[in-house]
Design a protein around this motif. Structure first.
Motif, PDB file in Angstrom:
ATOM      1  N   ILE A 199       4.108 -43.805  12.734  1.00 36.00           N
ATOM      2  CA  ILE A 199       4.967 -42.841  12.044  1.00 36.00           C
ATOM      3  C   ILE A 199       4.089 -42.026  11.101  1.00 36.00           C
ATOM      4  CG2 ILE A 199       5.627 -44.594  10.313  1.00 36.00           C
ATOM      5  CD1 ILE A 199       8.376 -43.048  10.216  1.00 36.00           C
ATOM      6  N   TRP A 200       4.226 -40.730  11.173  1.00 33.20           N
ATOM      7  CA  TRP A 200       3.368 -39.837  10.370  1.00 33.20           C
ATOM      8  C   TRP A 200       3.969 -39.676   8.977  1.00 33.20           C
ATOM      9  CZ3 TRP A 200      -1.215 -39.581  12.066  1.00 33.20           C
ATOM     10  CH2 TRP A 200      -2.115 -38.683  11.507  1.00 33.20           C
ATOM     11  N   ASP A 201       3.890 -40.719   8.209  1.00 34.93           N
ATOM     12  CA  ASP A 201       4.570 -40.710   6.908  1.00 34.93           C
ATOM     13  C   ASP A 201       3.647 -40.242   5.784  1.00 34.93           C
ATOM     14  OD1 ASP A 201       2.896 -42.858   6.617  1.00 34.93           O
ATOM     15  OD2 ASP A 201       4.471 -44.363   6.568  1.00 34.93           O
ATOM     16  N   GLY A 202       4.251 -40.003   4.632  1.00 34.17           N
ATOM     17  CA  GLY A 202       3.474 -39.668   3.447  1.00 34.17           C
ATOM     18  C   GLY A 202       3.190 -38.185   3.239  1.00 34.17           C
ATOM     19  N   VAL A 203       3.673 -37.338   4.125  1.00 36.15           N
ATOM     20  CA  VAL A 203       3.468 -35.902   3.923  1.00 36.15           C
ATOM     21  C   VAL A 203       4.426 -35.415   2.836  1.00 36.15           C
ATOM     22  CG1 VAL A 203       3.627 -33.612   4.973  1.00 36.15           C
ATOM     23  CG2 VAL A 203       2.661 -35.521   6.282  1.00 36.15           C
ATOM     24  N   ARG A 204       3.875 -34.865   1.769  1.00 38.10           N
ATOM     25  CA  ARG A 204       4.707 -34.417   0.634  1.00 38.10           C
ATOM     26  C   ARG A 204       4.373 -32.981   0.270  1.00 38.10           C
ATOM     27  NH1 ARG A 204       6.838 -38.009   2.269  1.00 38.10           N
ATOM     28  NH2 ARG A 204       7.631 -39.918   1.319  1.00 38.10           N
ATOM     29  N   ASN A 205       4.351 -32.170   1.251  1.00 40.25           N
ATOM     30  CA  ASN A 205       4.103 -30.738   1.058  1.00 40.25           C
ATOM     31  C   ASN A 205       5.168 -30.022   1.870  1.00 40.25           C
ATOM     32  OD1 ASN A 205       2.918 -28.225   2.557  1.00 40.25           O
ATOM     33  ND2 ASN A 205       1.689 -28.359   0.696  1.00 40.25           N
ATOM     34  N   TYR A 206       5.863 -29.092   1.245  1.00 38.70           N
ATOM     35  CA  TYR A 206       7.041 -28.505   1.891  1.00 38.70           C
ATOM     36  C   TYR A 206       6.703 -27.717   3.153  1.00 38.70           C
ATOM     37  CZ  TYR A 206      10.004 -30.080  -1.884  1.00 38.70           C
ATOM     38  OH  TYR A 206      10.703 -30.863  -2.764  1.00 38.70           O
ATOM     39  N   GLN A 207       5.615 -26.999   3.107  1.00 44.51           N
ATOM     40  CA  GLN A 207       5.248 -26.219   4.288  1.00 44.51           C
ATOM     41  C   GLN A 207       4.918 -27.137   5.465  1.00 44.51           C
ATOM     42  OE1 GLN A 207       2.146 -23.349   3.491  1.00 44.51           O
ATOM     43  NE2 GLN A 207       2.430 -22.364   5.473  1.00 44.51           N
ATOM     44  N   ALA A 208       4.182 -28.196   5.167  1.00 48.81           N
ATOM     45  CA  ALA A 208       3.849 -29.166   6.218  1.00 48.81           C
ATOM     46  C   ALA A 208       5.112 -29.852   6.726  1.00 48.81           C
ATOM     47  CB  ALA A 208       2.859 -30.201   5.676  1.00 48.81           C
ATOM     48  N   ARG A 209       6.003 -30.197   5.820  1.00 47.11           N
ATOM     49  CA  ARG A 209       7.258 -30.824   6.223  1.00 47.11           C
ATOM     50  C   ARG A 209       8.085 -29.905   7.114  1.00 47.11           C
ATOM     51  NH1 ARG A 209      12.318 -30.511   2.595  1.00 47.11           N
ATOM     52  NH2 ARG A 209      11.892 -28.371   3.302  1.00 47.11           N
ATOM     53  N   ASN A 210       8.102 -28.622   6.795  1.00 46.04           N
ATOM     54  CA  ASN A 210       8.860 -27.687   7.618  1.00 46.04           C
ATOM     55  C   ASN A 210       8.331 -27.660   9.047  1.00 46.04           C
ATOM     56  OD1 ASN A 210      10.398 -27.152   5.387  1.00 46.04           O
ATOM     57  ND2 ASN A 210       9.383 -25.222   4.891  1.00 46.04           N
ATOM     58  N   TYR A 211       7.024 -27.780   9.175  1.00 43.34           N
ATOM     59  CA  TYR A 211       6.458 -27.843  10.527  1.00 43.34           C
ATOM     60  C   TYR A 211       6.819 -29.166  11.199  1.00 43.34           C
ATOM     61  CZ  TYR A 211       3.755 -23.599   9.623  1.00 43.34           C
ATOM     62  OH  TYR A 211       3.375 -22.299   9.351  1.00 43.34           O
ATOM     63  N   LEU A 212       6.790 -30.244  10.429  1.00 48.24           N
ATOM     64  CA  LEU A 212       7.169 -31.545  11.002  1.00 48.24           C
ATOM     65  C   LEU A 212       8.605 -31.503  11.526  1.00 48.24           C
ATOM     66  CD1 LEU A 212       5.589 -34.013   8.399  1.00 48.24           C
ATOM     67  CD2 LEU A 212       4.969 -33.829  10.813  1.00 48.24           C
ATOM     68  N   ARG A 213       9.465 -30.799  10.795  1.00 49.15           N
ATOM     69  CA  ARG A 213      10.866 -30.674  11.217  1.00 49.15           C
ATOM     70  C   ARG A 213      10.995 -29.921  12.536  1.00 49.15           C
ATOM     71  NH1 ARG A 213      14.040 -28.918   5.652  1.00 49.15           N
ATOM     72  NH2 ARG A 213      14.449 -31.037   4.880  1.00 49.15           N
ATOM     73  N   GLN A 214      10.047 -29.016  12.788  1.00 49.96           N
ATOM     74  CA  GLN A 214      10.113 -28.215  14.017  1.00 49.96           C
ATOM     75  C   GLN A 214       9.562 -28.931  15.242  1.00 49.96           C
ATOM     76  OE1 GLN A 214       8.254 -24.361  13.340  1.00 49.96           O
ATOM     77  NE2 GLN A 214       9.165 -24.232  11.306  1.00 49.96           N
ATOM     78  N   MET A 215       8.878 -30.031  15.014  1.00 54.40           N
ATOM     79  CA  MET A 215       8.260 -30.739  16.148  1.00 54.40           C
ATOM     80  C   MET A 215       9.318 -31.336  17.059  1.00 54.40           C
ATOM     81  SD  MET A 215       4.949 -32.722  14.682  1.00 54.40           S
ATOM     82  CE  MET A 215       3.658 -31.866  13.793  1.00 54.40           C
ATOM     83  N   GLN A 216       9.008 -31.285  18.346  1.00 49.85           N
ATOM     84  CA  GLN A 216       9.931 -31.826  19.342  1.00 49.85           C
ATOM     85  C   GLN A 216       9.228 -32.857  20.208  1.00 49.85           C
ATOM     86  OE1 GLN A 216      11.005 -28.067  21.139  1.00 49.85           O
ATOM     87  NE2 GLN A 216      12.892 -27.957  19.940  1.00 49.85           N
ATOM     88  N   ILE A 217      10.030 -33.734  20.799  1.00 57.66           N
ATOM     89  CA  ILE A 217       9.494 -34.763  21.678  1.00 57.66           C
ATOM     90  C   ILE A 217       8.633 -34.123  22.766  1.00 57.66           C
ATOM     91  CG2 ILE A 217      10.137 -36.492  23.426  1.00 57.66           C
ATOM     92  CD1 ILE A 217      12.539 -37.192  21.642  1.00 57.66           C
ATOM     93  N   ASP A 218       7.484 -34.747  23.006  1.00 54.70           N
ATOM     94  CA  ASP A 218       6.493 -34.310  24.004  1.00 54.70           C
ATOM     95  C   ASP A 218       5.566 -33.193  23.536  1.00 54.70           C
ATOM     96  OD1 ASP A 218       7.406 -36.250  25.689  1.00 54.70           O
ATOM     97  OD2 ASP A 218       8.550 -34.899  26.977  1.00 54.70           O
ATOM     98  N   ASP A 219       5.798 -32.661  22.348  1.00 54.06           N
ATOM     99  CA  ASP A 219       4.819 -31.720  21.795  1.00 54.06           C
ATOM    100  C   ASP A 219       3.478 -32.442  21.626  1.00 54.06           C
ATOM    101  OD1 ASP A 219       6.734 -29.769  21.620  1.00 54.06           O
ATOM    102  OD2 ASP A 219       6.801 -29.680  19.426  1.00 54.06           O
ATOM    103  N   PHE A 220       2.407 -31.663  21.708  1.00 49.26           N
ATOM    104  CA  PHE A 220       1.076 -32.240  21.513  1.00 49.26           C
ATOM    105  C   PHE A 220       0.537 -31.904  20.136  1.00 49.26           C
ATOM    106  CE2 PHE A 220       1.094 -32.120  26.202  1.00 49.26           C
ATOM    107  CZ  PHE A 220       0.730 -33.451  26.448  1.00 49.26           C
TER     108      PHE A 220
END
Length: 151
Positions: free
Chosen positions: A25-46
């Motif tokens: 689990i890619w935990d510990g990210v506490r930066n809003y811009q990075a989090r916004n990208y994490l939210r956009q990730m979808q299954i099977d993305d590389f």
DNA sequence: GCCAACGTTGGC
DNA sequence: GCCAACGTTGGC
């Protein structure tokens, strides 16, 4: 199908660690811009796996998103350095993904090489002063990176 | 170990 | 809402 780049300090969590554990689990990210990208990730993305804060920083391999849109559990753990007292379980502030090991590249693609081959517009990573730990990669740039990795 | 660049915090 | 102070990131 989207491509991303995720940064990690190998002394904290390396691609070798992911290879051993298979998934993480890619935990510990506490930066809003990075989090916004994490939210956009979808299954099977590389996700290209980048080693930062090391002797020769660079891309070392590839991972793949296995689960998306997960609430980062460390935000609810008072003992975690990533604890966020203002986040609630009803509306968690921090989301992340589970990634799976795909491969180690035969050789590292150093930051120096990346700077030579890509402009800051093509690859945010090589922009001066960049500190973002999660970033999108266009598929065109992704193909060029893969070609560098496996010529 | 140094330090530039950046993000966040909090006083006003 | 501004911005100085502070803490962190990450290349070198």
């Amino acid at each position: 199908m989207n491509y991303w780049l995720i940064k990690s300090e190998p002394s904290v969590y390396s691609l070798e660690n992911l290879k051993t554990e298979k998934q993480a689990i890619w935990d510990g990210v506490r930066n809003y811009q990075a989090r916004n990208y994490l939210r956009q990730m979808q299954i099977d993305d590389f996700a290209f796996f980048y080693h930062s804060n090391t002797k020769v920083p660079g891309i070392v391999g590839l991972a793949q998103v296995k689960e998306a849109g997960i609430a980062d559990p460390t935000q609810f753990d008072p003992d975690s350095p990533y604890y966020d007292s203002k986040s609630t379980k009803d509306s968690p502030r921090w989301q992340t993904v589970i990634v799976e090991f795909v491969e180690n590249f035969p050789h590292l693609i150093s930051l120096t090489t990346l700077k030579q081959d890509f402009t800051a517009e093509e690859l945010i990573l090589v922009k001066k002063g960049n500190r973002l730990s999660v970033m999108p990669i266009s598929s065109e740039v992704a193909q060029r990176i893969l070609k560098l990795a496996k010529p």
